[in-house]
Design a protein around this motif. Structure first.
Motif, PDB file in Angstrom:
ATOM      1  N   ALA A   1       0.849  -1.293  -0.295  1.00 22.60           N
ATOM      2  CA  ALA A   1       0.114   0.178   0.154  1.00 22.60           C
ATOM      3  C   ALA A   1       0.744   1.276   0.045  1.00 22.60           C
ATOM      4  O   ALA A   1       0.843   2.335  -0.985  1.00 22.60           O
ATOM      5  N   ARG A   2       1.954   1.539   1.088  1.00 20.92           N
ATOM      6  CA  ARG A   2       2.294   2.064   1.027  1.00 20.92           C
ATOM      7  C   ARG A   2       3.414   2.452  -0.701  1.00 20.92           C
ATOM      8  O   ARG A   2       3.781   3.635  -1.160  1.00 20.92           O
ATOM      9  N   HIS A   3       4.052   1.779  -1.269  1.00 22.33           N
ATOM     10  CA  HIS A   3       4.513   0.941  -2.121  1.00 22.33           C
ATOM     11  C   HIS A   3       3.336   2.363  -3.172  1.00 22.33           C
ATOM     12  O   HIS A   3       4.058   3.131  -4.012  1.00 22.33           O
ATOM     13  N   THR A   4       2.550   2.147  -3.448  1.00 19.32           N
ATOM     14  CA  THR A   4       1.608   2.382  -4.465  1.00 19.32           C
ATOM     15  C   THR A   4       0.797   3.950  -4.292  1.00 19.32           C
ATOM     16  O   THR A   4       1.395   4.269  -5.319  1.00 19.32           O
ATOM     17  N   ILE A   5       1.608   4.038  -3.378  1.00 21.03           N
ATOM     18  CA  ILE A   5       0.557   5.701  -2.993  1.00 21.03           C
ATOM     19  C   ILE A   5       1.712   6.419  -3.423  1.00 21.03           C
ATOM     20  O   ILE A   5       1.709   7.478  -3.312  1.00 21.03           O
ATOM     21  N   ASP A   6       3.211   6.061  -2.632  1.00 19.31           N
ATOM     22  CA  ASP A   6       4.106   6.655  -3.188  1.00 19.31           C
ATOM     23  C   ASP A   6       4.412   7.347  -4.655  1.00 19.31           C
ATOM     24  O   ASP A   6       4.924   8.224  -4.381  1.00 19.31           O
ATOM     25  N   GLU A   7       4.091   6.352  -5.472  1.00 17.49           N
ATOM     26  CA  GLU A   7       4.297   6.371  -6.811  1.00 17.49           C
ATOM     27  C   GLU A   7       3.318   6.879  -7.595  1.00 17.49           C
ATOM     28  O   GLU A   7       3.776   7.436  -8.339  1.00 17.49           O
ATOM     29  N   ALA A   8       2.129   6.551  -6.786  1.00 17.75           N
ATOM     30  CA  ALA A   8       1.404   8.175  -7.062  1.00 17.75           C
ATOM     31  C   ALA A   8       1.017   9.377  -6.981  1.00 17.75           C
ATOM     32  O   ALA A   8       0.933   9.903  -7.757  1.00 17.75           O
ATOM     33  N   LEU A   9       1.938   9.272  -5.705  1.00 19.84           N
ATOM     34  CA  LEU A   9       2.059  11.077  -5.416  1.00 19.84           C
ATOM     35  C   LEU A   9       3.061  11.816  -6.428  1.00 19.84           C
ATOM     36  O   LEU A   9       3.057  12.718  -6.537  1.00 19.84           O
TER      37      LEU A   9
END
Length: 387
Positions: free
Chosen positions: A195-203
């Protein structure tokens, strides 16, 4: 030499029925001087498969699924090895310009020496494989064909993000342990990192105004019980803001999404499938110990329930992680825009899709055990009970 191959191909590849395989194999068996040209023709057929949208893993999967040639006496293992050797030698001509997904697929192809057979049997296997390659239809491409210049080629020594390596290691341990509590803890940590990886990449993409666009990958959906497995993959894809389109005829689903999300879908789907299969085997053993003999309906119902329940849990978990993010105010519109981009890309790739009615589960025990197994599959960092 060329004339012999042309005659063999005319008999075995372009004619209807299997009778021509014997004719073509006899011609090739009597002409060892044609072997080099025969191999070159095979590489050409592989190259044409790339141009029609196929990738190495797809071709190997199709060879494994082929049933008609087995009845004619060809050796499936030998045919698979021959395909792996052809793919390996053909792709060498592209050097280091292959996309990362191609490189990963080729790394899993380890051509092995097969027992030598007589020339007639070898020729029969070769022609059966070539016929399969020739008849592969065009499918939706999920990336550029080999030889196409990449817009952003990976730098020398390019490796996947370290966080994905950690996720792989955690999931591997979760699948291997025999202690449910330890597996839950490991999977929970992996999900947190996902979840952290997905959110970080989107931001990051939003803040740097990166011209990031959705991509696609294909994931095999193998028999038996492929319907339930495809539903599970769809649930994992949807929860991670991707879309999955199942091709039942060829045994794969095409998943459309942004690259970081595609990587997460592949990892999580594989792990949950392994966990579900292990739980099903354990539950089935208990049923047999109680005197039950029929297991097919139990397995089908188990996996359908497992996929159905996990779909609800994954959707709720994805929403929780997003809402509880400290950057939720900035994140929500970013994710909404990415959802629109993924949907549009999916519709362009698949302008015509159909909805398939899933045959209902008829085994109450299987459904009950499958739901319980899905409830125990720990997929969120915070333990929450869904009503």
């Amino acid at each position: 030499m060329t004339e012999v191959i042309d005659k063999a191909f005319a008999a075995a590849l372009y004619a209807d029925g299997d009778e021509g395989l014997d004719t073509g194999a006899s011609l090739l068996a009597a002409a060892p001087e044609a072997d080099a040209e025969l191999w070159r023709r095979g590489e050409e057929l592989v190259r044409r498969a790339w141009e029609r949208g196929w990738q190495p893993a797809d071709v190997i999967r199709m060879v494994g699924r082929a049933q008609d040639d087995i009845a004619h006496g060809t050796d499936r293992a030998h045919q698979t090895q021959l395909a792996a050797e052809l793919i390996t030698t053909e792709t060498r001509r592209y050097g280091d310009t292959l996309p990362p997904r191609w490189q990963a697929q080729l790394a899993e192809l380890i051509p092995q020496s097969t027992p030598r057979t007589d020339r007639f049997s070898q020729a029969t296997t070769t022609l059966a494989l070539y016929r399969l390659l020739l008849r592969l239809p065009a499918i939706e491409p999920v990336g550029p064909a080999p030889g196409t210049p990449l817009h952003a080629p990976p730098p020398p020594g390019h490796e996947e993000p370290r966080i994905l390596t950690r996720i792989r290691a955690l999931l591997a341990k979760a699948e291997a342990t025999g202690f449910p509590e330890e597996a839950e803890a490991l999977t929970a940590k992996a999900q947190e990192l996902m979840a952290r990886h997905t959110i970080d990449e989107a931001l990051l993409a939003s803040r740097t105004h990166a011209k990031d666009t959705p991509g696609a990958c294909r994931i095999g959906v193998d028999a038996p019980y492929e319907t339930a497995k495809a539903i599970l993959l769809d649930a994992v894809a949807t929860a991670n803001r991707c879309r999955a389109v199942w091709n039942e005829a060829y045994g794969f689903s095409t998943v459309v999404g942004f690259e970081p999300d595609l990587e997460v879908v592949e990892l999580l789907h594989t792990s949950l499938l392994v966990q579900g299969t292990a739980a099903m085997t354990k539950a089935e053993a208990g049923q047999r110990a109680g005197g039950r003999k029929r297991t097919k309906t139990f397995r089908q119902a188990f996996l359908l329930a497992y996929a159905n329940r996990l779909g609800a849990r994954l959707a709720a978990a994805a929403e929780d992680v997003t809402v509880e993010s400290p950057d939720a105010g900035e994140l929500l519109p970013v994710l909404a825009a990415r959802d629109v981009a993924v949907t549009s890309h999916t519709e362009r790739m698949f302008p015509e899709t159909s909805t398939t009615r899933v045959r209902g589960a008829t085994d109450h025990e299987g459904w009950t055990h499958g739901t319980a197994a899905a409830n125990k599959a720990h997929i969120t960092p915070a333990q929450r009970h869904l009503p």
